[in-house]
Design a protein around this motif. Structure first.
Motif, PDB file in Angstrom:
ATOM      1  N   ARG A 261      -6.703 -19.662  -7.839  1.00  0.00           N
ATOM      2  CA  ARG A 261      -6.954 -20.812  -8.706  1.00  0.00           C
ATOM      3  C   ARG A 261      -7.844 -21.860  -8.051  1.00  0.00           C
ATOM      4  O   ARG A 261      -8.462 -22.659  -8.751  1.00  0.00           O
ATOM      5  N   ALA A 274      -8.763  -7.756 -15.725  1.00  0.00           N
ATOM      6  CA  ALA A 274      -9.474  -8.899 -16.313  1.00  0.00           C
ATOM      7  C   ALA A 274      -8.540 -10.073 -16.545  1.00  0.00           C
ATOM      8  O   ALA A 274      -8.940 -11.238 -16.422  1.00  0.00           O
ATOM      9  N   GLU A 275      -7.277  -9.800 -16.864  1.00  0.00           N
ATOM     10  CA  GLU A 275      -6.326 -10.888 -17.116  1.00  0.00           C
ATOM     11  C   GLU A 275      -6.152 -11.756 -15.874  1.00  0.00           C
ATOM     12  O   GLU A 275      -6.080 -12.988 -15.966  1.00  0.00           O
ATOM     13  N   LEU A 277      -8.266 -12.379 -13.542  1.00  0.00           N
ATOM     14  CA  LEU A 277      -9.454 -13.187 -13.291  1.00  0.00           C
ATOM     15  C   LEU A 277      -9.478 -14.453 -14.140  1.00  0.00           C
ATOM     16  O   LEU A 277     -10.170 -15.418 -13.798  1.00  0.00           O
ATOM     17  N   THR A 278      -8.726 -14.487 -15.223  1.00  0.00           N
ATOM     18  CA  THR A 278      -8.700 -15.695 -16.053  1.00  0.00           C
ATOM     19  C   THR A 278      -8.022 -16.853 -15.337  1.00  0.00           C
ATOM     20  O   THR A 278      -8.140 -18.006 -15.776  1.00  0.00           O
ATOM     21  N   TYR A 279      -7.303 -16.573 -14.246  1.00  0.00           N
ATOM     22  CA  TYR A 279      -6.647 -17.637 -13.487  1.00  0.00           C
ATOM     23  C   TYR A 279      -7.612 -18.345 -12.540  1.00  0.00           C
ATOM     24  O   TYR A 279      -7.262 -19.362 -11.940  1.00  0.00           O
ATOM     25  N   ARG A 281     -10.761 -20.690 -11.372  1.00  0.00           N
ATOM     26  CA  ARG A 281     -11.301 -21.927 -11.909  1.00  0.00           C
ATOM     27  C   ARG A 281     -12.435 -21.631 -12.883  1.00  0.00           C
ATOM     28  O   ARG A 281     -13.210 -20.689 -12.672  1.00  0.00           O
ATOM     29  N   PRO A 282     -12.581 -22.425 -13.930  1.00  0.00           N
ATOM     30  CA  PRO A 282     -13.672 -22.175 -14.896  1.00  0.00           C
ATOM     31  C   PRO A 282     -15.047 -22.203 -14.247  1.00  0.00           C
ATOM     32  O   PRO A 282     -15.967 -21.529 -14.712  1.00  0.00           O
TER      33      PRO A 282
END
Length: 503
Positions: A261, A274-275, A277-279, A281-282
């Motif tokens: 994060r 892929a899930e 990787l959603t954690y 930072r944008p």
């Protein structure tokens, strides 16, 4: 406006203000205690008072009588915690007329505000609300938050608060100071606080402040914050070799997730879901190095060079590797390259699919009656020029082969040639721990044909040994639907079952 209000979240300072609680039961006592802890002057009105409320005598003012109009006079906030809807309605009418914020417990229609589920760590307060629809869900979510927001975060917040005035003086430009604070929060300072090394945390913060003072990174005015940091030239770059676990995003360690994060750059393998990787930072840069079995891949020396370059640029890099970095993940090679280049490196262990995939399929690797130990090898070492001791592997109670699907016929042939009984149970777990997990069970003699017929997807884990029988005996699953293709009982017949989770 919709039937369900969209509540405006706010933190109230009730210090010295009057809060009225109508009701004397356990729930009313909980509300009264929380209000008193927030610094409010609490008055409780109730004809009968339960043991929990009685214990608050001296902390709150108790008026042992029924509610009457006028009890909310001078109150900043009120709570109706009775079982009598008529009383709640009367309190509501007075609150409406007197402009007093009211919460009626389990009576959303008579609420101006919802009392959320609260988690506190020092000066950090996190609240969760479901708009009154399901308070128990809010409690469970709060409990999850409590596992993430911990003691060190509260201590770090207090430490940061003590430094704010000095940092504002030393870095007067607002945009630069905001960027600095993000770098401080994303640094190793919080981890130093967690270890009890406050002096180390202060040293890390001081280094970052000095970089900001001398303009070690630029801040572009008017740009979105995600794009404000350019080419930092810090000496604090670090690479974390993080085990992503076997596939299920929830099986990464808490430390691995915290680092993911906060990373500036995430260098990941193709097997990382892929899930997960959603954690990140944008604004984090995600780099796939494409190491996926026998498919396209990035040469190891190029990966090493990328990690070194990003760290030398002062960035926090997470090298996200499926399973555990040191279990056939080339983590040892990357660590050696980083250390040789003088780059700080930390290894964060992960849950290896060597143990997770069999467990997800209901196959214990050890069992007092069946297996006193197990061995783990990689299928890449099972072809020509193998350096494995197949005679020894044939005698191991449980053998686990990672990435062995393509080499399965060769593995079977070598084990059989070195004395392993062809009737030995065997299983292949495809995409273990993931929702589309599939399992083929058979024997050493049949497993290659069963796996080929099932057309299993990578990654796949092979398990050979008597412990495989326990899967059929217990019919264990790990909470997802799973296709069980073939069984020890069905042999080469290829019986197909659908297993439902045991709850």
């Amino acid at each position: 406006m919709s039937a369900t209000p969209r509540y405006y979240p706010v933190m109230l300072d009730l210090t010295g203000r009057l809060a009225v609680v109508v009701g004397g039961g356990a729930v009313a006592a909980q509300k009264a205690r929380e209000l008193a802890e927030a610094g409010a002057r609490v008055r409780v009105v109730a004809p009968e008072v339960g043991p929990a409320m009685a214990e608050l005598s001296g902390v709150v003012t108790l008026e042992r009588r029924a509610y009457r109009e006028g009890d909310l006079a001078g109150a900043a906030i009120a709570v109706a915690a009775t079982d009598d809807r008529a009383v709640n309605h009367a309190v509501w009418e007075e609150a409406e007329a007197a402009h007093v914020l009211l919460n009626a417990v389990d009576d959303v229609a008579h609420c101006h505000f919802i009392a959320p589920s609260v988690h506190r760590e020092g000066d950090i307060t996190v609240t969760v609300s479901t708009a009154g629809h399901c308070p128990t869900l809010a409690v469970r979510l709060r409990e999850r938050i409590a596992r993430v927001v911990r003691r060190e975060h509260g201590e770090f917040a207090r430490l940061a608060g003590a430094l704010r005035t000095d940092i504002a003086r030393r870095v007067p430009d607002f945009a630069a100071r905001r960027a600095l604070w993000y770098r401080i929060v994303d640094s190793d300072a919080i981890d130093a606080v967690r270890r009890g090394e406050t002096d180390e945390a202060l040293l890390i913060i001081e280094r970052l402040v000095r970089e900001a003072e001398r303009g070690a990174w630029s801040v572009e005015r008017g740009a979105p914050f995600a794009a404000t940091l350019h080419a930092p030239r810090s000496t604090l770059g670090v690479v974390h070799l993080v085990g992503a676990g076997p596939g299920d995003a929830e099986l990464i360690t808490m430390r691995g997730l915290r680092l993911l994060r906060s990373a500036d750059v995430v260098v990941y393998d193709q097997l990382v879901g892929a899930e997960l990787l959603t954690y990140a930072r944008p604004d984090a840069r995600l780099v796939c190095v494409g190491k996926h079995g026998h498919g396209a891949f990035t040469p190891q020396q190029d990966i090493d060079a990328l990690l070194i370059a990003e760290a030398r640029a002062g960035r926090r890099v997470v090298r996200l590797k499926g399973g555990d970095p040191f279990v056939f993940g080339r983590g040892g090679e990357e660590m050696a390259a980083l250390r040789a280049a003088g780059v700080r490196c930390e290894v964060v262990p992960g849950v290896s699919s060597a143990v997770a995939a069999p467990a997800a399929a209901g196959i214990p690797l050890t069992h007092r009656a069946l297996a006193s130990g197990f061995a783990v090898v990689t299928g890449h070492e099972c072809g020509e020029g193998t350096r494995l001791d197949w005679s020894a592997l044939a005698r191991v109670p449980t053998l686990v082969v990672l990435m062995g699907l393509r080499a399965l016929p060769n593995i079977v042939g070598r084990l059989a040639a070195h004395g392993l009984d062809l009737d030995t149970p065997a299983a292949v777990v495809s995409r273990g721990t993931l929702p589309d997990q599939r399992v083929v069970t058979g024997t050493l003699a049949t497993i290659a044909d069963l796996a080929a017929a099932a057309d299993l997807a990578q990654p796949a884990t092979l398990v050979i040994g008597e412990v495989v029988r326990l899967r059929d005996a217990g019919r264990l699953t790990t909470g997802q639907r799973e296709r069980d293709e073939g069984s020890v009982r069905a042999g080469a017949g290829g019986e197909h079952d659908v297993l439902l989770p045991l709850v």
